[in-house]
Design a protein around this motif. Structure first.
Motif, PDB file in Angstrom:
ATOM      1  N   PRO A  72     -21.079  30.778-121.082  1.00 52.21           N
ATOM      2  CA  PRO A  72     -19.803  31.432-120.767  1.00 52.21           C
ATOM      3  C   PRO A  72     -18.931  30.623-119.827  1.00 52.21           C
ATOM      4  O   PRO A  72     -17.737  30.902-119.699  1.00 52.21           O
ATOM      5  N   GLY A  73     -19.514  29.638-119.138  1.00 54.20           N
ATOM      6  CA  GLY A  73     -18.771  28.863-118.155  1.00 54.20           C
ATOM      7  C   GLY A  73     -19.076  29.292-116.735  1.00 54.20           C
ATOM      8  O   GLY A  73     -19.773  30.290-116.493  1.00 54.20           O
ATOM      9  N   ALA A  74     -18.553  28.542-115.804  1.00 53.42           N
ATOM     10  CA  ALA A  74     -18.835  28.790-114.387  1.00 53.42           C
ATOM     11  C   ALA A  74     -18.230  30.115-113.933  1.00 53.42           C
ATOM     12  O   ALA A  74     -17.117  30.472-114.308  1.00 53.42           O
ATOM     13  N   GLY A  75     -18.979  30.841-113.117  1.00 49.88           N
ATOM     14  CA  GLY A  75     -18.473  32.055-112.499  1.00 49.88           C
ATOM     15  C   GLY A  75     -18.526  33.296-113.357  1.00 49.88           C
ATOM     16  O   GLY A  75     -18.089  34.359-112.930  1.00 49.88           O
ATOM     17  N   VAL A  76     -19.069  33.193-114.588  1.00 53.44           N
ATOM     18  CA  VAL A  76     -19.134  34.344-115.490  1.00 53.44           C
ATOM     19  C   VAL A  76     -20.578  34.824-115.574  1.00 53.44           C
ATOM     20  O   VAL A  76     -21.455  34.074-116.010  1.00 53.44           O
ATOM     21  N   ALA A  77     -20.812  36.053-115.152  1.00 54.63           N
ATOM     22  CA  ALA A  77     -22.159  36.629-115.199  1.00 54.63           C
ATOM     23  C   ALA A  77     -22.368  37.349-116.525  1.00 54.63           C
ATOM     24  O   ALA A  77     -21.451  37.980-117.053  1.00 54.63           O
ATOM     25  N   THR A 315     -13.281  23.927-110.775  1.00 57.99           N
ATOM     26  CA  THR A 315     -14.209  24.882-110.147  1.00 57.99           C
ATOM     27  C   THR A 315     -15.412  24.143-109.560  1.00 57.99           C
ATOM     28  O   THR A 315     -15.876  24.457-108.457  1.00 57.99           O
ATOM     29  N   LEU A 316     -15.930  23.161-110.284  1.00 58.74           N
ATOM     30  CA  LEU A 316     -17.061  22.391-109.809  1.00 58.74           C
ATOM     31  C   LEU A 316     -16.670  21.494-108.627  1.00 58.74           C
ATOM     32  O   LEU A 316     -17.417  21.351-107.657  1.00 58.74           O
ATOM     33  N   GLU A 317     -15.485  20.907-108.713  1.00 59.05           N
ATOM     34  CA  GLU A 317     -15.021  20.049-107.636  1.00 59.05           C
ATOM     35  C   GLU A 317     -14.823  20.832-106.352  1.00 59.05           C
ATOM     36  O   GLU A 317     -15.071  20.321-105.255  1.00 59.05           O
ATOM     37  N   ALA A 318     -14.397  22.081-106.489  1.00 57.26           N
ATOM     38  CA  ALA A 318     -14.201  22.909-105.310  1.00 57.26           C
ATOM     39  C   ALA A 318     -15.526  23.171-104.601  1.00 57.26           C
ATOM     40  O   ALA A 318     -15.583  23.244-103.371  1.00 57.26           O
ATOM     41  N   VAL A 319     -16.589  23.312-105.375  1.00 60.63           N
ATOM     42  CA  VAL A 319     -17.909  23.525-104.774  1.00 60.63           C
ATOM     43  C   VAL A 319     -18.351  22.292-104.009  1.00 60.63           C
ATOM     44  O   VAL A 319     -19.004  22.396-102.951  1.00 60.63           O
ATOM     45  N   LEU A 320     -17.971  21.111-104.524  1.00 59.03           N
ATOM     46  CA  LEU A 320     -18.382  19.859-103.878  1.00 59.03           C
ATOM     47  C   LEU A 320     -17.526  19.509-102.669  1.00 59.03           C
ATOM     48  O   LEU A 320     -17.915  18.655-101.869  1.00 59.03           O
ATOM     49  N   ALA A 321     -16.355  20.125-102.580  1.00 59.97           N
ATOM     50  CA  ALA A 321     -15.419  19.758-101.488  1.00 59.97           C
ATOM     51  C   ALA A 321     -15.987  20.085-100.118  1.00 59.97           C
ATOM     52  O   ALA A 321     -16.762  21.012 -99.944  1.00 59.97           O
TER      53      ALA A 321
END
Length: 321
Positions: A72-77, A315-321
């Motif tokens: 489903p992609g990141a952030g989708v449960a 979304t992934l880059e924000a987690v790494l920031a």
């Protein structure tokens, strides 16, 4: 099933899908993949080849079984008994009790409570940091450069240059103009391929004929949005970002790559008439015009997909920031 309260962009869960919402999407994805993968697997088992339709499964490293898994992609449960299987899939985890509560779900130990899983964003991003950052460089850099629509697919001809000396990659395919005719097309045209993964397959004598000398290190500086191979590679960046990319976007990239590959081979020096494909004769003005028209159309489609991939990547880059 939307969350009852909005969460921050960095939250691990931003939306929740009930089983009757996500299972049909997973089934539709599997059916979409099967149309391409099942004929390939049948050919492979029969030890047969197809010069166009095998490419996305042999050149790229994503296997048919991997492609068939919908994400489903990141952030989708995902909620429901069918979601429990994903706890055994790499990069997935169960929702915490706090996340279940925020989503309006019963506690995990409540009677009849369903499984609820989500991509473990911090763990996934931490493990794939180098890939994530490189994808960002390639996707944004390519989008920012002017497109070149004057290559006419000559990379495939350069790979078959002086075939009587070096042979050809597709040894089971005849050359449409023969060896001498193929060499003449190469020698009479300006060759300016920007894509390293095409250039690296050039016949040795064709290498100095290319105006540029692409390298792996220079890839981030040379990729441009008119390049057929750069646009096919959107599929590669999509699967390298793995479960963080929705399955629908992955298959949109795959299907674009499939159509680009078809045109790429039609414009190549090979005779594909036995396979039912008419040539795009890029050695003639009409063929050049047809090539550029198709190339521009693919570039426009690719620009949209590149933007969607960049959004997923953020979304992934924000987690790494």
């Amino acid at each position: 099933m939307p969350l009852p309260v909005p969460l921050s962009p960095l939250a691990s869960v931003n939306s929740v899908l009930a089983e009757d919402e996500w299972l049909p999407r997973a089934r539709a994805h599997a059916e979409r993949v099967a149309r391409f993968a099942e004929p390939f697997v049948a050919r492979r088992n029969a030890r047969k080849k197809h010069p166009i339709e095998d490419f996305l499964f042999t050149y790229y490293t994503h296997k048919p079984g991997q492609l068939g898994r919908w994400h489903p992609g990141a952030g989708v449960a995902l909620v429901g008994d069918a979601a429990r299987e994903r706890l055994g899939w790499k990069h997935y985890r169960a929702l915490t009790e706090a996340e279940r509560a925020a989503a309006g779900l019963p506690a995990g130990d409540a009677p009849g409570a369903s499984a609820a899983v989500v991509l473990d964003l911090p763990a996934y991003a931490g493990e794939r940091e180098e890939t994530i950052r490189f994808c960002g460089v390639i996707l944004r850099g390519t989008a920012e450069r002017p497109a070149n629509f004057g290559c006419f697919g000559l990379h495939e001809w350069a790979m078959a240059y002086r075939s009587e000396k070096f042979g050809i990659r597709h040894e089971y395919l005849p050359l449409r103009l023969g060896a001498a005719g193929t060499d003449r097309v190469v020698e009479e045209h300006r060759i300016r391929c920007t894509h390293f993964d095409a250039f690296r397959f050039y016949a040795p004598d064709a290498v100095p004929l290319n105006e540029l000398q692409p390298t792996r290190a220079a890839q981030r500086d040379l990729e441009q949005p008119g390049c057929l191979h750069a646009n096919m590679d959107l599929y590669k960046w999509a699967y390298k970002l793995g479960p963080a990319v929705p399955g629908e976007l992955l298959m949109d990239c795959f299907e674009l790559a499939w159509r680009v590959r078809t045109m790429d081979m039609q414009a190549s020096p090979y005779d594909l008439s036995d396979w039912g494909f008419e040539p795009i004769a890029i050695e003639r003005p009409a063929g050049k015009s047809a090539y550029v028209e198709a190339q521009r159309g693919f570039a426009a489609e690719a620009a949209v997909l590149r933007g969607r991939l960049t959004t997923a990547l953020a979304t992934l880059e924000a987690v790494l920031a």
